[in-house]
Every structure is written in C-alpha cells, then in structure tokens.
Design an enzyme around this catalytic site. Sequence first.
Site, PDB file in Angstrom:
ATOM      1  N   ARG A   1      11.299  -5.341   4.450  1.00 43.77           N
ATOM      2  CA  ARG A   1      12.090  -4.133   4.341  1.00 43.77           C
ATOM      3  C   ARG A   1      12.397  -3.079   5.361  1.00 43.77           C
ATOM      4  O   ARG A   1      12.247  -3.190   6.293  1.00 43.77           O
ATOM      5  CB  ARG A   1       9.924  -3.456   4.584  1.00 43.77           C
ATOM      6  CG  ARG A   1       9.385  -2.661   4.574  1.00 43.77           C
ATOM      7  CD  ARG A   1       8.103  -2.423   4.866  1.00 43.77           C
ATOM      8  NE  ARG A   1       7.293  -2.856   5.474  1.00 43.77           N
ATOM      9  CZ  ARG A   1       6.022  -2.523   5.450  1.00 43.77           C
ATOM     10  NH1 ARG A   1       4.962  -2.213   4.460  1.00 43.77           N
ATOM     11  NH2 ARG A   1       5.242  -2.876   6.918  1.00 43.77           N
TER      12      ARG A   1
ATOM     13  N   LYS B   1       0.684  -1.078   0.239  1.00 39.00           N
ATOM     14  CA  LYS B   1      -0.106   0.102  -0.033  1.00 39.00           C
ATOM     15  C   LYS B   1       0.629   1.348  -0.446  1.00 39.00           C
ATOM     16  O   LYS B   1       0.685   2.396  -0.283  1.00 39.00           O
ATOM     17  CB  LYS B   1      -1.339   0.280   1.022  1.00 39.00           C
ATOM     18  CG  LYS B   1      -1.899  -0.942   1.409  1.00 39.00           C
ATOM     19  CD  LYS B   1      -2.927  -0.718   2.138  1.00 39.00           C
ATOM     20  CE  LYS B   1      -2.091  -0.500   3.960  1.00 39.00           C
ATOM     21  NZ  LYS B   1      -1.195  -1.966   4.395  1.00 39.00           N
TER      22      LYS B   1
ATOM     23  N   ARG C   1      11.323  -0.450  11.253  1.00 39.03           N
ATOM     24  CA  ARG C   1      10.489  -0.471  11.536  1.00 39.03           C
ATOM     25  C   ARG C   1      10.131  -1.664  12.698  1.00 39.03           C
ATOM     26  O   ARG C   1      10.527  -2.919  12.512  1.00 39.03           O
ATOM     27  CB  ARG C   1       9.123  -1.056  11.097  1.00 39.03           C
ATOM     28  CG  ARG C   1       8.676   0.061   9.902  1.00 39.03           C
ATOM     29  CD  ARG C   1       7.659   0.199   8.900  1.00 39.03           C
ATOM     30  NE  ARG C   1       6.319  -0.248   9.891  1.00 39.03           N
ATOM     31  CZ  ARG C   1       5.226  -0.589   9.670  1.00 39.03           C
ATOM     32  NH1 ARG C   1       4.860   0.682   8.058  1.00 39.03           N
ATOM     33  NH2 ARG C   1       4.179  -0.550   9.693  1.00 39.03           N
TER      34      ARG C   1
ATOM     35  N   ARG D   1      -9.671   0.723   8.712  1.00 41.33           N
ATOM     36  CA  ARG D   1      -8.903  -0.418   9.122  1.00 41.33           C
ATOM     37  C   ARG D   1     -10.189  -1.194   9.898  1.00 41.33           C
ATOM     38  O   ARG D   1      -9.775  -2.482  10.261  1.00 41.33           O
ATOM     39  CB  ARG D   1      -7.769  -0.264  10.034  1.00 41.33           C
ATOM     40  CG  ARG D   1      -6.313  -0.866   8.887  1.00 41.33           C
ATOM     41  CD  ARG D   1      -4.926  -0.480  10.177  1.00 41.33           C
ATOM     42  NE  ARG D   1      -3.954  -1.152  10.005  1.00 41.33           N
ATOM     43  CZ  ARG D   1      -2.702  -0.888   9.923  1.00 41.33           C
ATOM     44  NH1 ARG D   1      -2.954   1.176   8.877  1.00 41.33           N
ATOM     45  NH2 ARG D   1      -2.003  -1.276   9.269  1.00 41.33           N
TER      46      ARG D   1
HETATM   47  P1  AMP Z   1       0.770   1.121   9.143  1.00 37.50           P
HETATM   48  O1  AMP Z   1       2.467   1.965   8.711  1.00 37.50           O
HETATM   49  O2  AMP Z   1       0.562   1.384   8.009  1.00 37.50           O
HETATM   50  O3  AMP Z   1       1.425  -0.858   8.738  1.00 37.50           O
HETATM   51  O4  AMP Z   1       0.779   1.037  10.154  1.00 37.50           O
HETATM   52  C1  AMP Z   1       1.733   0.861  11.514  1.00 37.50           C
HETATM   53  C2  AMP Z   1       0.668   0.717  13.008  1.00 37.50           C
HETATM   54  O5  AMP Z   1       0.231   1.991  13.473  1.00 37.50           O
HETATM   55  C3  AMP Z   1      -0.569  -0.148  12.352  1.00 37.50           C
HETATM   56  O6  AMP Z   1       0.332  -1.577  13.029  1.00 37.50           O
HETATM   57  C4  AMP Z   1      -1.428   0.346  13.801  1.00 37.50           C
HETATM   58  O7  AMP Z   1      -1.261  -0.096  15.475  1.00 37.50           O
HETATM   59  C5  AMP Z   1      -1.374   1.883  13.135  1.00 37.50           C
HETATM   60  N1  AMP Z   1      -2.632   1.927  12.750  1.00 37.50           N
HETATM   61  C6  AMP Z   1      -1.841   2.504  11.519  1.00 37.50           C
HETATM   62  N2  AMP Z   1      -2.975   3.052  10.912  1.00 37.50           N
HETATM   63  C7  AMP Z   1      -4.505   2.588  11.648  1.00 37.50           C
HETATM   64  C8  AMP Z   1      -5.684   2.819  11.588  1.00 37.50           C
HETATM   65  N3  AMP Z   1      -5.828   3.353  10.694  1.00 37.50           N
HETATM   66  N4  AMP Z   1      -5.704   2.208  12.796  1.00 37.50           N
HETATM   67  C9  AMP Z   1      -5.633   1.774  13.862  1.00 37.50           C
HETATM   68  N5  AMP Z   1      -4.198   2.107  14.253  1.00 37.50           N
HETATM   69  C10 AMP Z   1      -3.745   2.168  13.102  1.00 37.50           C
END
Ligand code: AMP
Length: 206
Positions: A127, A13, A153, A88
């Site tokens: 990654r 994404k 990360r 999400r």
């Molecule tokens: P991502 O970079 O999108 O994989 O997000 C990393 C982390 O941020 C996720 O594992 C969640 O802990 C938190 N996070 C990001 N976006 C959301 C969302 N829309 N709802 C809830 N938690 C989020």
Amino acid sequence: MRLVLLGAPASGKGTQANVLCTTFGVPKISTGDMLRAARAAGTELGKEAEKYMSTGGLVPDEVVIGLVAERIAEPDAQSGFILDGFPRTEAQAQALDELLASRGAPLDAAVQIDVPRELLVERATGRRTDVRTGQIYHLKYNPPPADAQLEHRADDREEVVAKRLDAYDAQTAALLPYYDSRGLLKTVVGTGKPEEVTNSIKAVLA
Ligand code: AMP
C-alpha cells in the site's frame, strides 16, 4: 447517512470511505488520519499516539473518543459521516452510541469489509498513499501514476502489520457481534476490485 466501516487493517476501509463520502455528501472521519496529522504536526497528542502506532498497538480509548467527539460536533458532520477506523474496541463503540444517542442521531449501519488475513498482509505491505491527494494505491493491484508523491506508512511494514492484525482479532472483531445484536451489521466481501466492493456496500445499504 451515519455509517461505521469495520474491517481489519488494509481491508479497504480508507479507500471505500473516500468514495462513499462523495457518494453520500458527508465527511470521512478517520481516526488513523487524524492521529497521523497530529503526529506530523508534532502535537503532544501526536507524540503520545506515536508510542502506540509505531508498534501496531491501539491508542488509548479516551484519546480517540475525545477526537471523535470533537469532530462529529463540527458543522459539516451534522448531515452524517463515514467513520473509518473507529470504533475499534467495545468501549469506543459504547461511547459512540452514547454520543449519538445524546444528539438523537443514531447510526444507520455498520458495514464490515471482510478480507481473509493472508491477503491483508500483502495488501498492507504494497500500500502507498499519495500525500498530495490522500488517494490510496497498491504497487501491484492499483499502481500509482508516475507523478504521485508516495508515502509508505511505517506501520505497513510486515512485522508491524502482524501486530495490527492481532490487535484487530483481539479487540475489534468483538464489534461484529456488538453491531449484529443491534441489527446494524452488514457484511460485504472485500476481495474484489475497489469498484465491486463499493457496489456491494451500496447494495447492502439500499
Ligand atoms: P488506521 O489508519 O486506521 O489503520 O490506524 C493507524 C493506527 O492508528 C492504528 O494502528 C492505531 O495505532 C491508531 N488508531 C487509529 N484509530 C484508532 C482507534 N479507533 N483506536 C485506537 N487506536 C487507533
């Protein structure tokens, strides 16, 4: 162009959002990036979010909905946006629909990037992000240049990835029927090269 990108962690994404926002001339809005920035800045919100992020769980809906509501009200988002990692949960999807309905600017599409689970773990653990450019690499499949300033990360460690994938299956996968029933869901195969996936996304949006 108002677009939601759906897909499990490490489905691509972020990589696709980086390309598509240039193609369409709209900002990428990534809740993950916004939460990581808040965490790096040491804000109260960042500290609160870290409790969930470090274990692979989801940050509470009201927190991320508030972030997105503020962000899409900014001037650069008036011509559209690519949402990466939001919504999400079904509550987030409903809140987004209400926000956009109140502005008379509904979503154009929700694009699902479909990648089998066994590939996702390998992708996440390999990654790396160049902290200076935001460019996302993979140690094996898309090696970074020698001068990249790489960050791995913390939540891309294998044990945390498994929990993030579980959170996706438990909560975010429900968004597929949600958008399908509204006629907005488009699915692309996400296993090819980044450029191939980009072309598939452009094709389903055409
Ligand atoms: P991502 O970079 O999108 O994989 O997000 C990393 C982390 O941020 C996720 O594992 C969640 O802990 C938190 N996070 C990001 N976006 C959301 C969302 N829309 N709802 C809830 N938690 C989020």
